[in-house]
Write a protein that holds these residues in place. Structure first.
Motif, PDB file in Angstrom:
ATOM      1  N   ALA A 134      -6.797  -4.433   5.865  1.00  0.00           N
ATOM      2  CA  ALA A 134      -6.146  -3.153   6.159  1.00  0.00           C
ATOM      3  C   ALA A 134      -6.409  -2.722   7.603  1.00  0.00           C
ATOM      4  O   ALA A 134      -5.506  -2.185   8.277  1.00  0.00           O
ATOM      5  CB  ALA A 134      -6.636  -2.084   5.185  1.00  0.00           C
ATOM      6  N   LEU A 189      -0.836  -5.849   1.496  1.00  0.00           N
ATOM      7  CA  LEU A 189      -2.298  -5.865   1.597  1.00  0.00           C
ATOM      8  C   LEU A 189      -2.900  -6.835   0.590  1.00  0.00           C
ATOM      9  O   LEU A 189      -2.469  -6.913  -0.561  1.00  0.00           O
ATOM     10  CB  LEU A 189      -2.830  -4.459   1.344  1.00  0.00           C
ATOM     11  N   GLU A 213      -3.439  -1.891  10.384  1.00  0.00           N
ATOM     12  CA  GLU A 213      -3.287  -0.487  10.779  1.00  0.00           C
ATOM     13  C   GLU A 213      -2.578  -0.287  12.121  1.00  0.00           C
ATOM     14  O   GLU A 213      -1.691   0.577  12.232  1.00  0.00           O
ATOM     15  CB  GLU A 213      -4.656   0.205  10.788  1.00  0.00           C
ATOM     16  N   PRO A 273       0.817  -1.222   0.000  1.00  0.00           N
ATOM     17  CA  PRO A 273       0.000   0.000   0.000  1.00  0.00           C
ATOM     18  C   PRO A 273       0.847   1.267   0.000  1.00  0.00           C
ATOM     19  O   PRO A 273       0.318   2.362  -0.179  1.00  0.00           O
ATOM     20  CB  PRO A 273      -0.809  -0.121   1.301  1.00  0.00           C
ATOM     21  N   VAL A 310      -7.128   3.247   2.008  1.00  0.00           N
ATOM     22  CA  VAL A 310      -6.214   2.541   2.892  1.00  0.00           C
ATOM     23  C   VAL A 310      -5.669   3.500   3.943  1.00  0.00           C
ATOM     24  O   VAL A 310      -5.165   4.571   3.603  1.00  0.00           O
ATOM     25  CB  VAL A 310      -5.051   1.917   2.094  1.00  0.00           C
TER      26      VAL A 310
END
Length: 300
Positions: free
Chosen positions: A227, A212, A231, A190, A203
């Motif tokens: 995602a 991802l 995080e 990402p 994202v």
């Protein structure tokens, strides 16, 4: 895959024979026998009037399922008869008229095209394609033996054979897994592939080493959930138990789509720190960390 059940019959009636569905042809005979047995095995007799015990039938069916390879086709369905507990659908095989190397869904450009494609699957007619202003091959109905199937939906059959088509399934089945977005890797960075990824999903800021799940060939909702898992682990790895749980989820998704030869990378499980040694990502690692920490550093 999401199976078509009795609750979906009203939708099929509303679109007539224009909605496209996925039919697993290889399940039809097993499912039909199981439905007969559910109603009492006296329905199945030899020419001499002999019936087999349910235990023998269970052995026969289990033996047949072990050697079965799934075979799917696209169909349009017509509701022949229905009741609160049972419905008979007549399904007609359709194929898209496309060139041998032309992808059905693996080259969808962004989330807008993806949404339009789903609308088209629900009512697959030339008028729908014109209204959506998208260029799609027209599905042609095939005639002759072996192209019409009767499917009984009821409240007792657990082995579903008719499914609502989703793009990841279509890519796996009809496009041989070809996906322009991840190039059959099934995972993307990402950070380095941000423009391509964000054309499908929003994202959050993730780790430099994060990988991802591809939103096109693995599924937008699946990618979005992935995602959210990644995080919190932007600067440190995920705990071993959570990383292992995510690995199992990713492996199950890959297996469901038939990508059993694709390994789950550490970066997809909240690991992979401090960088991708030996890959194209490592040279930019220091720059990324400085830029991320200082906001707008000038590197010379």
């Amino acid at each position: 895959m999401k199976p078509v059940d009795l609750a979906y019959v009203s939708f099929i009636r509303s679109v007539g024979q224009d909605g496209l569905f996925l039919l697993n042809i290889s399940k039809l005979s097993f499912r039909y026998i199981t439905q007969l047995l559910t109603g009492g095995n006296t329905n199945i007799r030899s020419k001499g009037g002999i019936t087999l015990p349910n235990e023998i039938w269970a052995m026969i069916l289990n033996f047949g399922r072990k050697g079965r390879n799934d075979c799917f086709c696209l169909v349009k369905a017509d509701v022949v008869a229905s009741s609160p507990s049972r419905a008979l659908l007549r399904c007609f095989r359709h194929e898209f008229d496309r060139f041998p190397n032309e992808l059905l869904a693996g080259d969808l450009e962004d989330d807008e095209r993806l949404s339009e494609f789903y609308l088209y699957l629900a009512i697959a007619t030339p008028d729908t394609a014109d209204w959506l202003e998208i260029d799609l091959p027209d599905p042609e109905r095939l005639s002759g033996p072996g192209n019409t199937f009767d499917v009984i939906l009821d409240t007792t059959s657990a082995d579903a054979c008719l499914f609502i088509p989703h793009v990841p399934d279509l890519i796996a089945i009809f496009d041989d897994g070809e996906c322009w977005l991840c190039e059959k890797d099934r995972f993307l960075s990402p950070v380095f592939d941000d423009d391509r990824v964000e054309s499908f999903v929003d994202v959050p800021p993730l780790s430099f080493v994060a990988l991802l799940a591809c939103p096109l060939c693995m599924g937008i909702e699946f990618s979005d959930d992935h995602a959210k898992f990644l995080e919190p682990y932007r600067y440190w790895p995920a705990p071993e138990d959570k990383a292992e749980d995510m690995r199992k989820i990713l492996e199950e998704r890959l297996e469901e789509l038939g990508y059993t030869d694709v390994p789950v990378p550490e970066g997809a499980c909240g690991g992979g720190f401090p960088g991708y040694a030996g890959t194209r990502f490592l040279p930019a690692f220091v720059s990324y960390v400085i830029m991320d920490q200082e906001g707008s550093a000038q590197l010379g």
